[in-house]
Design a protein around this motif. Structure first.
Motif, PDB file in Angstrom:
ATOM      1  N   LEU A   4     -12.408  -2.570   6.063  1.00 10.17           N
ATOM      2  CA  LEU A   4     -11.478  -3.397   6.844  1.00 10.17           C
ATOM      3  C   LEU A   4     -10.038  -3.006   6.533  1.00 10.17           C
ATOM      4  O   LEU A   4      -9.195  -2.915   7.438  1.00 10.17           O
ATOM      5  CB  LEU A   4     -11.697  -4.876   6.544  1.00 10.17           C
ATOM      6  CG  LEU A   4     -10.780  -5.859   7.292  1.00 10.17           C
ATOM      7  CD1 LEU A   4     -10.926  -5.689   8.799  1.00 10.17           C
ATOM      8  CD2 LEU A   4     -11.074  -7.293   6.867  1.00 10.17           C
ATOM      9  N   LEU A   5      -9.760  -2.748   5.267  1.00  4.52           N
ATOM     10  CA  LEU A   5      -8.425  -2.345   4.868  1.00  4.52           C
ATOM     11  C   LEU A   5      -8.080  -0.977   5.455  1.00  4.52           C
ATOM     12  O   LEU A   5      -6.954  -0.742   5.896  1.00  4.52           O
ATOM     13  CB  LEU A   5      -8.344  -2.302   3.339  1.00  4.52           C
ATOM     14  CG  LEU A   5      -6.954  -2.485   2.703  1.00  4.52           C
ATOM     15  CD1 LEU A   5      -6.315  -3.779   3.182  1.00  4.52           C
ATOM     16  CD2 LEU A   5      -7.065  -2.479   1.186  1.00  4.52           C
ATOM     17  N   ALA A   6      -9.058  -0.086   5.480  1.00  3.88           N
ATOM     18  CA  ALA A   6      -8.855   1.240   6.076  1.00  3.88           C
ATOM     19  C   ALA A   6      -8.572   1.120   7.572  1.00  3.88           C
ATOM     20  O   ALA A   6      -7.713   1.834   8.117  1.00  3.88           O
ATOM     21  CB  ALA A   6     -10.078   2.117   5.836  1.00  3.88           C
ATOM     22  N   PHE A   7      -9.279   0.222   8.239  1.00  5.15           N
ATOM     23  CA  PHE A   7      -9.064  -0.009   9.666  1.00  5.15           C
ATOM     24  C   PHE A   7      -7.648  -0.522   9.916  1.00  5.15           C
ATOM     25  O   PHE A   7      -6.960  -0.062  10.846  1.00  5.15           O
ATOM     26  CB  PHE A   7     -10.090  -1.013  10.188  1.00  5.15           C
ATOM     27  CG  PHE A   7      -9.916  -1.375  11.636  1.00  5.15           C
ATOM     28  CD1 PHE A   7     -10.230  -0.477  12.644  1.00  5.15           C
ATOM     29  CD2 PHE A   7      -9.415  -2.619  11.995  1.00  5.15           C
ATOM     30  CE1 PHE A   7     -10.061  -0.804  13.975  1.00  5.15           C
ATOM     31  CE2 PHE A   7      -9.241  -2.953  13.323  1.00  5.15           C
ATOM     32  CZ  PHE A   7      -9.564  -2.055  14.317  1.00  5.15           C
ATOM     33  N   LYS A   8      -7.192  -1.448   9.074  1.00  3.55           N
ATOM     34  CA  LYS A   8      -5.826  -1.954   9.198  1.00  3.55           C
ATOM     35  C   LYS A   8      -4.811  -0.834   8.998  1.00  3.55           C
ATOM     36  O   LYS A   8      -3.792  -0.771   9.692  1.00  3.55           O
ATOM     37  CB  LYS A   8      -5.584  -3.071   8.174  1.00  3.55           C
ATOM     38  CG  LYS A   8      -6.342  -4.358   8.437  1.00  3.55           C
ATOM     39  CD  LYS A   8      -6.013  -5.406   7.370  1.00  3.55           C
ATOM     40  CE  LYS A   8      -6.752  -6.707   7.633  1.00  3.55           C
ATOM     41  NZ  LYS A   8      -6.438  -7.747   6.612  1.00  3.55           N
ATOM     42  N   VAL A  46       5.402  -1.677   1.203  1.00  2.69           N
ATOM     43  CA  VAL A  46       5.429  -0.298   0.712  1.00  2.69           C
ATOM     44  C   VAL A  46       4.656   0.618   1.654  1.00  2.69           C
ATOM     45  O   VAL A  46       5.058   1.756   1.926  1.00  2.69           O
ATOM     46  CB  VAL A  46       4.840  -0.214  -0.709  1.00  2.69           C
ATOM     47  CG1 VAL A  46       4.827   1.233  -1.201  1.00  2.69           C
ATOM     48  CG2 VAL A  46       5.629  -1.081  -1.675  1.00  2.69           C
ATOM     49  N   PHE A  47       3.548   0.117   2.176  1.00  2.00           N
ATOM     50  CA  PHE A  47       2.730   0.885   3.110  1.00  2.00           C
ATOM     51  C   PHE A  47       3.550   1.262   4.347  1.00  2.00           C
ATOM     52  O   PHE A  47       3.456   2.390   4.842  1.00  2.00           O
ATOM     53  CB  PHE A  47       1.510   0.059   3.519  1.00  2.00           C
ATOM     54  CG  PHE A  47       0.639   0.721   4.544  1.00  2.00           C
ATOM     55  CD1 PHE A  47      -0.273   1.695   4.177  1.00  2.00           C
ATOM     56  CD2 PHE A  47       0.718   0.368   5.882  1.00  2.00           C
ATOM     57  CE1 PHE A  47      -1.082   2.317   5.124  1.00  2.00           C
ATOM     58  CE2 PHE A  47      -0.078   0.974   6.837  1.00  2.00           C
ATOM     59  CZ  PHE A  47      -0.981   1.951   6.446  1.00  2.00           C
ATOM     60  N   SER A 216       7.730   0.154  -8.816  1.00  2.00           N
ATOM     61  CA  SER A 216       6.920  -0.630  -9.754  1.00  2.00           C
ATOM     62  C   SER A 216       5.627  -1.131  -9.112  1.00  2.00           C
ATOM     63  O   SER A 216       4.672  -1.476  -9.817  1.00  2.00           O
ATOM     64  CB  SER A 216       7.719  -1.822 -10.277  1.00  2.00           C
ATOM     65  OG  SER A 216       8.116  -2.666  -9.216  1.00  2.00           O
ATOM     66  N   THR A 217       5.588  -1.174  -7.777  1.00  3.64           N
ATOM     67  CA  THR A 217       4.388  -1.676  -7.089  1.00  3.64           C
ATOM     68  C   THR A 217       3.450  -0.558  -6.662  1.00  3.64           C
ATOM     69  O   THR A 217       2.367  -0.821  -6.157  1.00  3.64           O
ATOM     70  CB  THR A 217       4.789  -2.485  -5.835  1.00  3.64           C
ATOM     71  OG1 THR A 217       5.437  -1.605  -4.907  1.00  3.64           O
ATOM     72  CG2 THR A 217       5.736  -3.622  -6.196  1.00  3.64           C
ATOM     73  N   ASP A 222      -3.829   3.177  -4.540  1.00  2.03           N
ATOM     74  CA  ASP A 222      -3.411   3.019  -3.140  1.00  2.03           C
ATOM     75  C   ASP A 222      -3.298   4.344  -2.399  1.00  2.03           C
ATOM     76  O   ASP A 222      -2.996   4.354  -1.208  1.00  2.03           O
ATOM     77  CB  ASP A 222      -2.055   2.300  -3.076  1.00  2.03           C
ATOM     78  CG  ASP A 222      -2.117   0.884  -3.629  1.00  2.03           C
ATOM     79  OD1 ASP A 222      -3.167   0.240  -3.450  1.00  2.03           O
ATOM     80  OD2 ASP A 222      -1.120   0.445  -4.227  1.00  2.03           O
ATOM     81  N   VAL A 223      -3.514   5.455  -3.089  1.00  7.31           N
ATOM     82  CA  VAL A 223      -3.301   6.770  -2.483  1.00  7.31           C
ATOM     83  C   VAL A 223      -4.150   6.968  -1.227  1.00  7.31           C
ATOM     84  O   VAL A 223      -3.655   7.429  -0.192  1.00  7.31           O
ATOM     85  CB  VAL A 223      -3.599   7.893  -3.504  1.00  7.31           C
ATOM     86  CG1 VAL A 223      -3.614   9.252  -2.799  1.00  7.31           C
ATOM     87  CG2 VAL A 223      -2.569   7.893  -4.612  1.00  7.31           C
TER      88      VAL A 223
END
Length: 280
Positions: A4-8, A46-47, A216-217, A222-223
């Protein structure tokens, strides 16, 4: 990684790529899309910076020949030096104003209501400018600047001042520079191409600055997520830039104006009615 996160990530990457260089505001669309997808936390911010970088690289690739010519000619070619100076001068107003007011603008204006209102106001302005241009064309009045290499320092500064309007989310950096350029006498294609070149230093600088502040975040975990969004933004931006250059050869920006107005009204109506809860 969560599917789901990848889809977003893919959705937001495509949204960034398709809207960064059209006069419809990538920032505004990302604020709204992030709200809908519940991806507007610190990691989401950040994304957005990372996928913006993907969109910039797409423009660099599309105009790699012109960029290489300018860089190679800085020492010996007066035209290349003039072009480089014009880009720098046009970037300065937004950089100065952004550094002075950026934090306050984000705190006060980065919300769906402001974005939707800016969509509508910007759409109305585009309609007025296009109507004025049609009247000029009917009267035989042609644009004053018909080549990107013919821009004067004053032209560059005027476009740079217009770009400052894009500090208001929902206004659109490309919209402000393209429409502003047309108001100041640039031919449509010239204004559009100059807007693309202005995006490179402005967005590069903003991306590096924001990444430094958010260091820092950042996390190795997250790569993969950021990589998916980056690739989606690069591909969609590359396609969009090529399409837009073909589109403006035979069309004006009226369709984008109506899109802005309708989309802004939908956001305001759904938010006011409670149908959609737009998070700030």
């Amino acid at each position: 990684m969560d599917l789901l996160l990848a889809f977003k990530a893919v959705i937001l990457g495509v949204v960034e790529g398709l809207t960064e260089f059209l006069p419809i505001s990538s920032t505004g669309h990302l604020i709204l899309a992030g709200s809908l997808l519940d991806f507007n936390d610190d990691k989401g911010k950040v994304f957005e910076i990372v996928i913006q970088f993907g969109a910039i690289l797409a423009v660099c690739w599309e105009f790699r020949v012109k960029i290489a010519q300018v860089v190679a000619g800085l020492g010996s070619d007066a035209k290349a030096r003039r072009f480089a100076v014009n880009v720098i001068v046009a970037c300065l107003p937004a950089i100065v104003l952004g550094l002075l007011l950026g934090k306050h603008i984000k705190a006060a204006l980065f919300n769906p209501t402001v974005v939707a209102t800016a969509f509508i106001v910007g759409g109305v302005i585009i309609l007025l400018v296009e109507r004025h241009n049609r009247r000029n064309a009917d009267a035989g009045k042609l644009p004053r600047v018909n080549s990107i290499d013919d821009l004067s320092l004053a032209d560059a500064l005027k476009v740079g001042c217009a770009q400052c309007l894009a500090l208001v989310p929902g206004t659109s950096r490309s919209g402000a520079t393209i429409i502003g350029g047309m108001v100041f006498g640039l031919e449509r294609k010239v204004a559009t191409e100059f807007s693309f070149f202005l995006a490179i230093p402005i967005l590069f600088g903003a991306t590096l600055y924001e990444l430094y502040k958010a260091r820092s975040t950042l996390s190795v975990d997250d790569v993969s997520l950021f990589g998916i969004g980056f690739i989606a933004a690069f591909i969609s931006a590359f396609i969009c830039v090529r399409w837009l250059l073909r589109y403006i050869a035979s069309h004006d920006f009226t369709a984008f104006a109506w899109y802005r107005i309708v989309f802004g009204l939908v956001v305001l109506a759904t938010g006011y009615s409670g149908l959609v809860v737009w998070a700030d």
